[in-house]
Enzyme design. Structure first.
Site, PDB file in Angstrom:
ATOM      1  N   VAL A  27      -2.955  -8.031  -1.529  1.00  0.00           N
ATOM      2  CA  VAL A  27      -3.549  -9.114  -0.742  1.00  0.00           C
ATOM      3  C   VAL A  27      -2.967 -10.442  -1.227  1.00  0.00           C
ATOM      4  O   VAL A  27      -2.909 -10.705  -2.430  1.00  0.00           O
ATOM      5  CB  VAL A  27      -5.085  -9.122  -0.869  1.00  0.00           C
ATOM      6  CG1 VAL A  27      -5.674 -10.255  -0.029  1.00  0.00           C
ATOM      7  CG2 VAL A  27      -5.669  -7.789  -0.435  1.00  0.00           C
ATOM      8  N   ASP A  70     -18.003   2.641   2.919  1.00  0.00           N
ATOM      9  CA  ASP A  70     -17.673   2.284   1.539  1.00  0.00           C
ATOM     10  C   ASP A  70     -18.399   1.003   1.133  1.00  0.00           C
ATOM     11  O   ASP A  70     -17.814   0.099   0.544  1.00  0.00           O
ATOM     12  CB  ASP A  70     -16.158   2.116   1.371  1.00  0.00           C
ATOM     13  CG  ASP A  70     -15.753   2.094  -0.101  1.00  0.00           C
ATOM     14  OD1 ASP A  70     -16.455   2.712  -0.918  1.00  0.00           O
ATOM     15  OD2 ASP A  70     -14.740   1.463  -0.429  1.00  0.00           O
ATOM     16  N   LYS A  93      -3.324  -8.858   4.031  1.00  0.00           N
ATOM     17  CA  LYS A  93      -3.255  -7.573   3.341  1.00  0.00           C
ATOM     18  C   LYS A  93      -1.973  -6.886   3.796  1.00  0.00           C
ATOM     19  O   LYS A  93      -1.773  -6.661   4.987  1.00  0.00           O
ATOM     20  CB  LYS A  93      -4.478  -6.720   3.661  1.00  0.00           C
ATOM     21  CG  LYS A  93      -4.440  -5.349   2.987  1.00  0.00           C
ATOM     22  CD  LYS A  93      -5.700  -4.535   3.284  1.00  0.00           C
ATOM     23  CE  LYS A  93      -6.861  -5.037   2.487  1.00  0.00           C
ATOM     24  NZ  LYS A  93      -8.024  -4.117   2.582  1.00  0.00           N
ATOM     25  N   GLY A 104      -4.426  -3.362  -4.765  1.00  0.00           N
ATOM     26  CA  GLY A 104      -5.082  -2.067  -4.716  1.00  0.00           C
ATOM     27  C   GLY A 104      -4.052  -0.968  -4.765  1.00  0.00           C
ATOM     28  O   GLY A 104      -2.843  -1.214  -4.871  1.00  0.00           O
ATOM     29  N   GLY A 105      -4.509   0.257  -4.689  1.00  0.00           N
ATOM     30  CA  GLY A 105      -3.586   1.365  -4.763  1.00  0.00           C
ATOM     31  C   GLY A 105      -2.699   1.477  -3.552  1.00  0.00           C
ATOM     32  O   GLY A 105      -1.587   2.007  -3.618  1.00  0.00           O
ATOM     33  N   MET A 106      -3.152   0.957  -2.420  1.00  0.00           N
ATOM     34  CA  MET A 106      -2.431   1.151  -1.167  1.00  0.00           C
ATOM     35  C   MET A 106      -1.858  -0.149  -0.611  1.00  0.00           C
ATOM     36  O   MET A 106      -0.871  -0.142   0.107  1.00  0.00           O
ATOM     37  CB  MET A 106      -3.392   1.770  -0.151  1.00  0.00           C
ATOM     38  CG  MET A 106      -2.816   2.060   1.211  1.00  0.00           C
ATOM     39  SD  MET A 106      -4.087   2.844   2.246  1.00  0.00           S
ATOM     40  CE  MET A 106      -3.271   2.850   3.826  1.00  0.00           C
ATOM     41  N   GLY A 161      -4.822 -10.305  -4.940  1.00  0.00           N
ATOM     42  CA  GLY A 161      -5.473  -9.026  -5.166  1.00  0.00           C
ATOM     43  C   GLY A 161      -4.497  -7.878  -5.041  1.00  0.00           C
ATOM     44  O   GLY A 161      -3.425  -8.000  -4.422  1.00  0.00           O
TER      45      GLY A 161
END
Length: 729
Positions: free
Chosen positions: A26, A135, A41, A21-23, A19
């Site tokens: 994973v 969230d 992560k 993400g922007g930050m 995976g």
């Protein structure tokens, strides 16, 4: 930089990237210390030197590390090594709820409610630890292959305190609560709002609010009425609709105040889908849609400007919470703060004009309501005798008993029908007229009344008058008819109908079991006939059984418990279909049957065919001496070892081996065998002394001698025998 195959913290071997993400990224990894697969992560390299990002990353770890619950993705470890910041989490083999919804294009009601219960249970554990997720959305909910629901990514969760909590991060805008969209206080009820939106999407396959920009969607969360999921799912149970609407109230005070209340209603909806048990504020209490305030408008303007300047990103479903990415040029053009003609400015300016009209309308409505209220109070006071409004004085002596106004039954017997009816009306009573042939009275004369003249009865009571004659309509006989058919017959005859339902275990649901007045009675046109209709057996406290077939054993057990039922005996049925192994094939109570809460429901679960073997091994059949130690190995044809032992006593018996996955195997016997072996050895003989200081060579015939030598030899023997195992049913 993290690479496939590298070892983090001398423990976690990176296997593959799963995976991004922007930050953070994973990875799937193997924990060599505990010999298990995990998810790691890792904060992206470009952010690892930024103190702000590192702080947010640590907050996520701190928020989730203390949570241990079956419906939360567990955090095992956090750390930093050579500038690499990482969180080690439970690896869940499954798909996100978002993907699941898209695949199914909306979920069945019972499945959606069951998933919502599990999410709410995970949130309840977090809220007990004063942690708010902030969230909740389908992308952050994982459905494992076993049907287990787990909440993940506490990326913008923070420790809740008694102080006001604000955040520049709104979470995913399609699921954000109004208070989050305004940048104000958010608490547990914000998570409940987001879960309500998620449940809406599970039921309908779509989100309630859409728009071309994130700000437009945020404004709709603040301002637009929540659409009912029944608009998209016509047969949606009433209780489920009300649960969604209560979760998604604009005001947090009108939502469920905690997840425990929500879980209770969700579980009850499984037992009583169409029950009216969800406690909500009435529309009158809620009033009209609240207009956006100047403070809220200013907040949104500032947010739009900050997006345009690149200070924060426009939030989308694909953006991880709490992370900043470069703002696309098209977003800069859309949210250019200094341009008064931008879309967001136009929206807010148009809204300003609408708000003035709404405020004026609200003021007029309030004044009208006050006037109407005063009129009602004055009339009520007059009826209660607090003030006199004039009129008929026949009620002047009325009394009040336990807060109920009592009136005196006026003169009725012997009067003409219209006069008697007027007397009842003047006394504050209602009437019903039936007509009966009576030769002793002139037609149209009251011959009897259900209440005695001079008695005191509650104001508004119905008094039945019996009038001489054959006027009116003869009430049709509708006993035993279906409800709708009976109503049609009575209305065709010129009568009104009221219906009350009573439980009956003997009469089929929907059949008329009583009528008042009785069939054959003559009553005036427009009178009301009350029908009593069977509602079937009394189902209060009952649970309607659902179909569990096709579900995994674990998922079926969780659903039964959520419905208030108990898991009974679990039986097994052998199946050759691998996909049916571990799946519910049958249940002791059929779908649609009503049972008492707490009833035990038995399940039949598919299982693989297994075999058994009664251990009874005889001694080796050759080269074996009794008492010699033998090594025994029993195994399947695929090599699975079932038994290994050593013995010098035969036959060797050791009970029964069960749950063997194959039908055939073998037993191998290994032992040492010792025997003697004779060997002829030729030995040379030296010559005899000649007496002259020398040695004469021996003659050829006497120069050697032959000797028999006995040797002891030990060799390993092995014997293998095929085995056929017995089937287990």
């Amino acid at each position: 930089m993290v690479k496939i195959g590298m070892l983090i913290a001398d423990r976690y071997e990176i296997l593959e990237k799963v995976g991004c993400g922007g930050m953070s990224d994973v990875y799937k990894a193997k924990d060599h210390k505990l010999n298990r697969l995990v998810a790691i992560k890792v904060l992206k390299q470009e952010f690892s030197e930024n103190a702000s990002f590192v702080s947010k990353f640590r907050v996520e770890a701190q928020a989730a590390a203390g949570l241990m619950h079956p419906n939360i993705v567990n955090v095992y470890d956090v750390g930093e090594e050579k500038g690499v910041y990482f969180i080690v989490m439970e690896l869940v083999d499954g798909i996100t709820l978002k993907k699941y919804i898209e695949t199914r294009q909306g979920l069945p009601v019972q499945e959606a409610v069951t998933i919502a219960i599990q999410v709410a249970m995970g949130l309840e554990a977090a809220h007990r630890n004063h942690i708010i997720h902030r969230d909740i959305k389908p992308q952050n909910i994982i459905i494992s292959k076993e049907g287990k629901v787990k909440v993940t990514d506490f990326g913008i969760a923070k420790i809740a305190t008694s102080n006001t909590i604000t955040s520049n991060v709104m979470g995913s805008v399609h699921y954000t609560s109004p208070e989050q969209a305004r940048g104000g206080y958010s608490d547990e009820k914000s998570d409940i709002y987001s879960l309500g939106i998620t449940l809406f999407e599970m039921l309908t396959g779509k989100v309630p609010y859409t728009g071309e920009t994130t700000v437009a969607i945020a404004i709709r969360h603040i301002q637009d009425p929540m659409p009912s999921p029944r608009q998209y799912v016509r047969d949606l149970p009433y209780s489920v609709e009300q649960i969604v609407m209560k979760c998604c109230e604009k005001s947090p005070d009108r939502r469920y105040q905690n997840t425990a209340e929500l879980i209770a209603d969700l579980k009850r909806s499984l037992m009583d889908p169409d029950g009216d048990f969800v406690k909500r504020f009435s529309p009158d209490d809620l009033g009209s849609t609240r207009a956006i305030t100047p403070e809220e408008r200013q907040t949104i303007k500032q947010a739009a400007g900050r997006v345009a300047s690149g200070e924060i990103e426009p939030v989308t479903d694909d953006t991880l919470p709490g992370e900043v990415v470069k703002t696309p040029r098209q977003e800069e053009e859309l949210f250019e703060e200094d341009d008064p003609e931008t879309e967001i400015e136009r929206e807010l300016e148009e809204e300003e004009d609408d708000n003035r009209t709404e405020r004026l309308t609200a003021i007029i409505s309030i004044l009208a309501a006050i006037i109407i209220g005063l009129v009602i109070i004055i009339v009520a006071a007059g009826r209660m005798g607090i003030i006199q409004l004039g009129g008929n004085n026949s009620q002047a002596g009325a009394t009040t008993v336990n807060g109920v106004r009592m009136v005196t039954v006026p003169e009725l017997l012997g009067l003409e029908e219209t006069v008697a009816c007027r007397n009842l009306t003047d006394a504050g009573l209602k009437y019903k007229v039936i007509y009966v042939e009576n030769s002793e009275y002139e037609a149209g004369t009251v011959t009897d009344a259900s209440e005695k003249e001079g008695s005191e009865i509650p104001e508004g009571s119905i008094v039945t008058l019996t009038v001489s004659g054959s006027k009116g309509i003869e009430v049709p006989d509708v006993l035993g008819y279906q409800r709708d058919e009976a109503i049609e017959i009575l209305e065709t005859a010129g009568l009104y109908v009221s219906v009350k339902e009573v439980a009956s275990a003997e009469v089929e649901t929907g059949l008329v079991i009583g009528q008042d007045p009785a069939a054959g009675t003559r009553i005036s046109t427009g009178s009301t006939v009350e029908l009593t209709v069977s509602s079937g057996p009394d189902l209060s406290g009952k649970v309607q059984m659902v179909d569990l077939r096709g579900m995994s054993e674990e998922a079926a057990e969780e659903l039964l418990i959520a419905m208030g039922l108990k898991v009974g005996t679990i039986g097994f049925e052998v199946t050759d279909d691998e996909e049916e192994v571990g799946i519910v094939l049958d249940q002791t109570v059929e779908e649609g049957t009503y049972v008492d809460a707490g009833t035990e429901i038995g399940l039949t679960v598919g299982k693989q065919m297994t075999y058994s073997y009664n251990v009874n091994i005889s001694q080796p059949s050759y080269d074996y001496e009794e008492g010699t130690m033998v090594h025994i190995v029993v195994s399947t044809d695929s090599g699975q070892v079932l038994l290994t032992t050593d013995t010098d006593s035969f036959p060797y018996v050791e009970g029964r081996i069960t749950e063997i996955p194959e039908g055939a195997g073998s037993v191998t016997l290994t032992w040492s065998y010792t025997y003697t072996e004779e060997e002829e050895v030729t030995i040379p003989v030296e010559g005899e002394d000649s007496g002259e200081g020398g040695t004469e060579p021996a003659s050829e015939s006497s120069g050697t001698t032959t000797t028999i030598v006995v040797n002891e030899v030990t060799e390993e023997r092995e014997e293998t025998r095929d085995l056929e195992f017995q089937k287990e049913y």
